[in-house]
Every structure is written in structure tokens, then in C-alpha cells.
Design an enzyme around this catalytic site. Sequence first.
Site, PDB file in Angstrom:
ATOM      1  CG  LEU A 128     -14.544  -7.122   9.976  1.00  0.00           C
ATOM      2  CD1 LEU A 128     -14.233  -5.284   9.946  1.00  0.00           C
ATOM      3  CD2 LEU A 128     -13.266  -7.351  10.321  1.00  0.00           C
ATOM      4  CG  HIS A 184       5.125 -12.046   0.206  1.00  0.00           C
ATOM      5  ND1 HIS A 184       4.530 -10.195   0.241  1.00  0.00           N
ATOM      6  CD2 HIS A 184       5.743 -12.181  -1.044  1.00  0.00           C
ATOM      7  CE1 HIS A 184       5.300  -9.960  -0.123  1.00  0.00           C
ATOM      8  NE2 HIS A 184       6.075 -10.656  -1.502  1.00  0.00           N
ATOM      9  CG  ASP A 191       5.167  -1.813   1.855  1.00  0.00           C
ATOM     10  OD1 ASP A 191       5.676  -2.477   1.741  1.00  0.00           O
ATOM     11  OD2 ASP A 191       6.411  -0.354   2.260  1.00  0.00           O
TER      12      ASP A 191
HETATM   13  C1  IPE Z   1       1.858  -0.756  -1.581  1.00  0.00           C
HETATM   14  O1  IPE Z   1       3.205  -1.134  -1.231  1.00  0.00           O
HETATM   15  C2  IPE Z   1       1.421  -2.208  -1.843  1.00  0.00           C
HETATM   16  C3  IPE Z   1       0.795  -2.728  -1.037  1.00  0.00           C
HETATM   17  C4  IPE Z   1       0.856  -2.946  -0.245  1.00  0.00           C
HETATM   18  C5  IPE Z   1      -0.111  -3.574  -1.881  1.00  0.00           C
HETATM   19  P1  IPE Z   1       4.552  -0.989  -2.136  1.00  0.00           P
HETATM   20  O2  IPE Z   1       5.546  -2.184  -1.276  1.00  0.00           O
HETATM   21  O3  IPE Z   1       4.153  -1.961  -3.780  1.00  0.00           O
HETATM   22  O4  IPE Z   1       4.953  -0.017  -2.781  1.00  0.00           O
HETATM   23  P2  IPE Z   1       6.009   1.558  -2.634  1.00  0.00           P
HETATM   24  O5  IPE Z   1       6.886   0.488  -4.119  1.00  0.00           O
HETATM   25  O6  IPE Z   1       7.353   0.676  -1.551  1.00  0.00           O
HETATM   26  O7  IPE Z   1       5.258   2.341  -2.606  1.00  0.00           O
HETATM   27  C1  IPE Z   2       4.105  -5.655   0.914  1.00  0.00           C
HETATM   28  O1  IPE Z   2       5.224  -6.170   0.793  1.00  0.00           O
HETATM   29  C2  IPE Z   2       3.267  -6.758   0.137  1.00  0.00           C
HETATM   30  C3  IPE Z   2       2.528  -7.146  -1.090  1.00  0.00           C
HETATM   31  C4  IPE Z   2       3.443  -5.103  -2.048  1.00  0.00           C
HETATM   32  C5  IPE Z   2       2.526  -7.006  -1.787  1.00  0.00           C
HETATM   33  P1  IPE Z   2       6.399  -6.352   0.213  1.00  0.00           P
HETATM   34  O2  IPE Z   2       6.645  -6.993  -0.681  1.00  0.00           O
HETATM   35  O3  IPE Z   2       6.166  -4.307  -0.800  1.00  0.00           O
HETATM   36  O4  IPE Z   2       7.486  -5.874   1.381  1.00  0.00           O
HETATM   37  P2  IPE Z   2       8.509  -4.556   0.794  1.00  0.00           P
HETATM   38  O5  IPE Z   2       8.603  -3.798   0.943  1.00  0.00           O
HETATM   39  O6  IPE Z   2       9.787  -5.258  -0.072  1.00  0.00           O
HETATM   40  O7  IPE Z   2       9.632  -5.426   2.431  1.00  0.00           O
HETATM   41 MG    MG Z   3       6.698  -3.153   0.462  1.00  0.00          MG
END
Ligand code: IPE
Ligand code: IPE
Ligand code: MG
Length: 236
Positions: free
Chosen positions: A127, A33, A16
Site C-alpha cells: 500500500l 486529533h 474532518d
Molecule cells: C480540511 O479541513 C483540511 C484537513 C482535513 C487537513 P478543514 O477543517 O481545515 O476545512 P474547512 O475549513 O472546514 O473547509
Molecule cells: C480535521 O479536524 C483535522 C485537521 C484539519 C487538521 P478539524 O480540526 O478540522 O475539526 P473540526 O472540523 O473543527 O471539527
Molecule cells: Mg474541520
Amino acid sequence: MGNEKNIPTHIAIIMDGNGRWAKSKGKERFEGHIEGVVSVKACIKAARKRGVRYLTLYAFSTENWGRPQAEVDALMQLFCKSVTKETPELIEQGVRVQIIGRRDRFSEEVRERLLHIEESTKEGDKLTLVLAFDYSSRDELVRATRTVADKVQRGELRAEEINDAVISAHLDTAGIPDPDLIIRTSGECRLSNFLLWQASYAEMYFPQTMWPDFREEEFDKALEIYALRERRYGLL
Ligand code: IPE
Ligand code: IPE
Ligand code: MG
């Protein structure tokens, strides 16, 4: 359960903070990303090097479909492109790829690619890389429950035979040991529908680091922190 050096057998990561990382650098979310893929590669290498046997990465949640279409499309493309591009190296490194989650909402092309990746890496024995894509734990549990109920209805299973092991065997993660350590980067302290059943006795670690900055050093730090944890499993 971890091995004798206290290295977790299975680490699961909620990757995240890509968007926030990008924003803090004045970049587009998507650039976060892309940079996150570099962290994915670094963590796969580090996991292999340290003797971790299973690495599960939460790449796209069921709820992530609700993001703006442009971001969803970009994430789909990035996922497909990256796994396809990295497949030869994964094979060389002895990494087996397994994908968990729904498949029915992907295009035919994506579905075929995913099958190809699983098929061509299936001999990997160093792995197992589990990629959670269009995954959510509740969705997985609903699908598993339907399958089990169907078996009961057809007389293949008696209701009183349903136990922990039966449920585990019907989840997408069947055959994969439960995670020993769950890491969520970016400082958020929640599971966001990730491995709810499997996380029963997992250790949790919530570093502040945004995912694009989570590289080998951070991975090793997580291992150090895990090694100091005392797991009691409800016992004395
Ligand atoms: C969780 O992250 C999903 C992934 C890392 C793929 P999100 O950014 O979507 O989750 P919330 O919305 O903060 O709970
Ligand atoms: C995690 O990063 C990747 C996915 C959920 C696909 P985010 O896109 O949730 O990034 P933030 O949380 O908005 O910073
Ligand atoms: Mg996120």
C-alpha cells in the site's frame, strides 16, 4: 480505475471533525486529533486488508497555518511523533509513505524526519500511504505551473506539448493514479483545496461520522457504497 472486485485502487480522505468530536465529549480539540490518529491506523490496516493500493490522507492544509499557534504546534508535533513511532510497523506491513505538499515552511528537523520516513519505507509494495501535509491543491498547481513555465523558457519543452499528462507529471502526486473515491468525514460537503485536478472523475462520499469515529466498519461501508456507483467518464 478500480480493479475487478470493484475495490477502488486509490482512496483519498479529508479527515474532518476532530474538533467537533472532542467538543461533543467535553474534551479539548487536541484530544480529537489524538483520537484521529487511531482512525488513521485503522484505515491503513483496512485499506491493506481490502486490497486498496493507494490511500491519501489530508492531514494539514495550507490554510490550517491560520489556526491558533498552539493548535498548529500541537498538530505538527502529533504528526511527526505519530509517523516516526509508526514507521517500523509501516515497514513491516509493506506500506510505503509518500508526503505531498510544501516542505519549505517546516523546521529542518521536521524536514529530515519526513525524508527519513519516505526513504525507510520506499520498498513497501502493499500500500502507498500518501500524506498531504502543508498541502493545498492551488499551491500545488502554482508550483507545477512555475516548473513547466521554466522548462518552456529554457527550451526544454514546447508550449504546444503541454497536455494533461504533462501537468499531472509535475504535480506532487506524479506517478500516483487519480483517486477513485474521495471521502470527507463530518458531513461537510466540500473539497477545501484538496486534489482539485486529480479529483476530476472521483466518486465522492460524505458520511456524517466525525473522523475519530471513522474506523474499519465505516471504511468497509464506504467500499460498499463505492461498489454500487456507476462511473461513466462522460460516456454513454
Ligand atoms: C480540511 O479541513 C483540511 C484537513 C482535513 C487537513 P478543514 O477543517 O481545515 O476545512 P474547512 O475549513 O472546514 O473547509
Ligand atoms: C480535521 O479536524 C483535522 C485537521 C484539519 C487538521 P478539524 O480540526 O478540522 O475539526 P473540526 O472540523 O473543527 O471539527
Ligand atoms: Mg474541520
